[in-house]
Design a protein around this motif. Structure first.
Motif, PDB file in Angstrom:
ATOM      1  N   MET A  65       0.852  -1.198   0.000  1.00 49.79           N
ATOM      2  CA  MET A  65       0.000   0.000   0.000  1.00 49.79           C
ATOM      3  C   MET A  65       0.887   1.248   0.000  1.00 49.79           C
ATOM      4  N   SER A  75      -3.217   7.270   2.477  1.00 55.74           N
ATOM      5  CA  SER A  75      -3.022   5.864   2.802  1.00 55.74           C
ATOM      6  C   SER A  75      -1.883   5.681   3.788  1.00 55.74           C
ATOM      7  N   THR A  96      -6.871   3.131   3.780  1.00 56.33           N
ATOM      8  CA  THR A  96      -6.919   4.269   2.863  1.00 56.33           C
ATOM      9  C   THR A  96      -8.204   5.060   3.085  1.00 56.33           C
TER      10      THR A  96
END
Length: 226
Positions: free
Chosen positions: A1, A20, A63
């Protein structure tokens, strides 16, 4: 991520954004005169109202997607006066009712910002912002409350009430918040603080420092520190 914060243009809106992080993070949110519609990968769908002071907020791992409405635009999308959301974070269901279709679309979207933006634009097409609010947002930078009211054919009391509904603030506070926002954006670009004070209408750098500390809760240098 991917971690961090990203912003991008969104037609008819101030911007779309994404934040995020693989771990819980804490960040400072400061007043900018705007409202945001947000959805997190945890499933939360909520609204951030216009802030009057800076505050720390903790984000869970994952996120967060959002679309931002410029000053005076949020009430047309959300269906409530801005002062009802001032300094609050409110589940969208309390304003629109439960929207299973929107929640399902967000949960399955490749880009949830696109879904949020289209939902917002649909509302704006149905109930566009009052053009007067944008005139006020421009005028508070340079004109007195009395002059703005006279130019718009309003009493100062009527102007104050219209500002509370549209922005969440009276015109004097709106002026402070928008000037502060311009100053912070210049600081992030690396402009010298004395030059920021001159370009944004503060009487001097000390005045800028006091206003930033009052509205953000921390000095400007700390606020824009990487």
């Amino acid at each position: 991520m991917d971690s961090g914060y990203e912003e991008r243009p969104a037609a008819g809106l101030a911007c779309a954004w994404r934040r995020s992080s693989p771990v819980a993070t804490t960040g400072r949110v400061v007043p900018d005169g705007c409202t945001d519609l947000m959805w997190s990968t945890s499933g939360a769908l909520f609204v951030a109202g216009p802030d009057t002071t800076g505050h720390l907020t903790t984000l869970r791992p994952g996120t967060l997607y959002g679309v931002r409405f410029g000053p005076g635009v949020g009430p047309s999308v959300l269906g409530v006066p801005a002062h009802a959301l001032r300094d609050l974070r409110v589940p969208l269901a309390e304003l629109w009712g439960r929207s299973t279709e929107l929640e399902d679309a967000l949960a399955t979207a490749t880009d949830p910002c696109t879904v949020l933006a289209e939902a917002a634009r649909t509302r704006l097409r149905a109930t566009p912002p009052d053009p007067l609010t944008q005139a006020v947002a421009r005028a508070v930078r340079t004109s007195s409350v009395t002059d703005i009211a006279d130019d718009l054919g309003l009493s100062t009391r009527q102007l104050h009430r219209r500002c509370l509904d549209a922005f969440g603030y009276g015109p004097k506070v709106l002026h402070r918040v928008l000037r502060f926002d311009r100053a912070v954006k210049l600081a992030w670009r690396g402009v010298a603080f004395a030059d920021i004070a001159y370009r944004t209408g503060y009487s001097d750098q000390a005045h800028l420092s006091r206003e930033v500390k009052d509205l953000a809760g921390v000095p400007l240098r700390q606020l824009v520190r990487p």
